[in-house]
Design an enzyme around this catalytic site. Structure first.
Site, PDB file in Angstrom:
ATOM      1  CG  ASN A  13      12.089  33.513  29.915  1.00 40.69           C
ATOM      2  OD1 ASN A  13      12.074  32.367  30.366  1.00 40.69           O
ATOM      3  ND2 ASN A  13      12.111  33.774  28.622  1.00 40.69           N
ATOM      4  CG  ASP A  15      12.948  39.986  30.446  1.00 42.04           C
ATOM      5  OD1 ASP A  15      13.074  38.788  30.134  1.00 42.04           O
ATOM      6  OD2 ASP A  15      12.110  40.751  29.920  1.00 42.04           O
ATOM      7  N   GLY A  41       9.531  37.101  29.239  1.00 45.33           N
ATOM      8  CA  GLY A  41       9.178  35.835  28.599  1.00 45.33           C
ATOM      9  C   GLY A  41       8.104  36.076  27.563  1.00 45.33           C
ATOM     10  CE  LYS A  42      10.636  35.533  21.454  1.00 45.40           C
ATOM     11  NZ  LYS A  42      10.510  36.987  21.183  1.00 45.40           N
ATOM     12  CB  ALA A  44       4.876  35.846  30.912  1.00 44.25           C
ATOM     13  CD  GLU A 139      11.216  32.958  24.803  1.00 48.72           C
ATOM     14  OE1 GLU A 139      12.135  33.745  24.533  1.00 48.72           O
ATOM     15  OE2 GLU A 139      10.398  33.168  25.731  1.00 48.72           O
ATOM     16  CB  THR A 225       6.323  42.807  13.053  1.00 49.68           C
ATOM     17  OG1 THR A 225       7.348  41.863  13.371  1.00 49.68           O
ATOM     18  CG2 THR A 225       4.978  42.273  13.545  1.00 49.68           C
ATOM     19  CG  LEU A 226       7.781  45.308   7.960  1.00 51.80           C
ATOM     20  CD1 LEU A 226       7.197  46.092   6.782  1.00 51.80           C
ATOM     21  CD2 LEU A 226       8.842  44.337   7.493  1.00 51.80           C
ATOM     22  CG  ASP A 262       6.992  39.140  23.419  1.00 49.85           C
ATOM     23  OD1 ASP A 262       6.984  38.396  22.428  1.00 49.85           O
ATOM     24  OD2 ASP A 262       7.928  39.174  24.250  1.00 49.85           O
TER      25      ASP A 262
END
Length: 321
Positions: A13, A15, A41-42, A44, A139, A225-226, A262
């Site tokens: 994507n 952004d 983009g997640k 990429a 996505e 993940t936190l 990501d």
């Protein structure tokens, strides 16, 4: 000997980032900064994160025949990623509208565009080898994700499933995940089984309980993940008992959290391709994410291996959860 690859099948994507004082309420108009366009983009992002660390990485995805598509192809290839399976299609490149507040947190709306055309025929052209690691996110069309997972498992390829954006997953995808990587809102949707928007899903209890519940869905391992609190990972020992580990995050000042998750996934996948144990791969992934949140942008914020090595090493950050 052939070097194991990280094969990322996913989205690319442009952004479009705007800084705002606060997120707009219903019916509210908020003035923001000038828009800045950068590669994202997640899928990429994850490929670039692994590539900048020096990994052997290939990206499978689609972009449009437009300026945004050319920007993405350049950014991904400059990270050392193989873009021979990055297809240019007759659709606009995907776009993400990102609002960033002063605390570095973001809200994102994605217009998929060309990402909708990532299909099963592209997966069939991938040559798999044992030792490779497949990374998928959500996505792109779910049938493509399912097909990629199925083909990878037939070739004895390890599968990393990043269930983002939040969505329910079919059992074969969950059962192949090693690990399933989710944040708290994504985990909430999965453990609740609800199809409601994530803001309406009850927040799960303690992280350790959430990981146990996620493991009950069938994945071989789980990484929750936190954010600033690091990550909790869970897996079963040979006797079937659940083993939980908490990896603490490095303390940093967050400037922009866009793409940090990501960066984590890309670094994690590379560690697994390099035969690191899961907890060791998670430690490095948290460090990569810490670097990313201290810089603006997604792909532009990801560290090289030399930059990562330059981070000050502190006491061990791994403990039982």
């Amino acid at each position: 000997m052939r070097t194991a690859r990280v094969v990322v099948v996913g989205s690319a994507n442009a952004d479009v980032v705007v800084d705002v004082d606060h997120r707009p309420a219903d019916g509210e108009t908020v003035l923001g900064s000038d828009a800045v366009v950068s590669p994202g983009g997640k899928g990429a992002n994850q490929a670039v994160a692994a590539g900048r660390l020096g990994g052997h990485v290939a990206f499978v995805g689609c972009v449009g025949d437009d300026a945004h598509g050319r920007m993405l192809r350049t950014s991904i290839s400059e990270a050392g990623v193989d873009v021979s399976a990055l297809r240019t299609v007759q659709a606009p490149t995907g776009t993400a509208i990102i609002l960033i507040t002063p605390d570095g947190e973001n809200s994102i709306v994605v217009a998929p565009g060309a990402n909708r055309l990532v299909d099963e025929t592209m997966i069939d052209q991938v040559t798999w080898a044992a030792g490779d690691v497949l990374v998928v996110q959500l996505e792109i069309p779910l049938p493509t994700v399912e097909h990629a997972v199925r083909r990878a498992r037939r070739a004895d390829v390890r599968v990393v499933v990043n269930a983002a954006p939040a969505a329910l997953l079919p059992a074969p995808v969950l059962e192949a995940a090693d690990p399933l990587v989710v944040n708290e809102s994504e985990a909430a949707l999965l453990v609740s089984g609800s199809t409601a928007p994530s803001t309406q899903v009850p927040v799960p209890g303690p992280a350790s309980d959430t990981v146990r519940r996620l493991l009950e869905l069938g994945p071989r391992s789980v990484v929750l993940t936190l954010g600033a609190q690091g990550a909790v990972l869970g897996r079963r020992d040979p006797a079937g008992a659940v083993v939980l580990t908490h990896v603490e995050a490095r303390e940093v000042t967050a400037i922009d959290t866009t793409g940090a998750g990501d960066a984590f996934v890309g670094a994690l996948a590379l560690g697994l391709a390099e035969d690191a144990p899961l907890d060791g791969a998670v430690v490095r992934a948290t460090d990569v994410a810490a670097c990313a949140v201290g810089r603006r942008g997604a792909q532009d914020s990801y560290p090289t291996s030399d930059e990562l090595s330059a981070m000050t090493r502190s006491a061990p950050r791994v403990r039982d959860a």
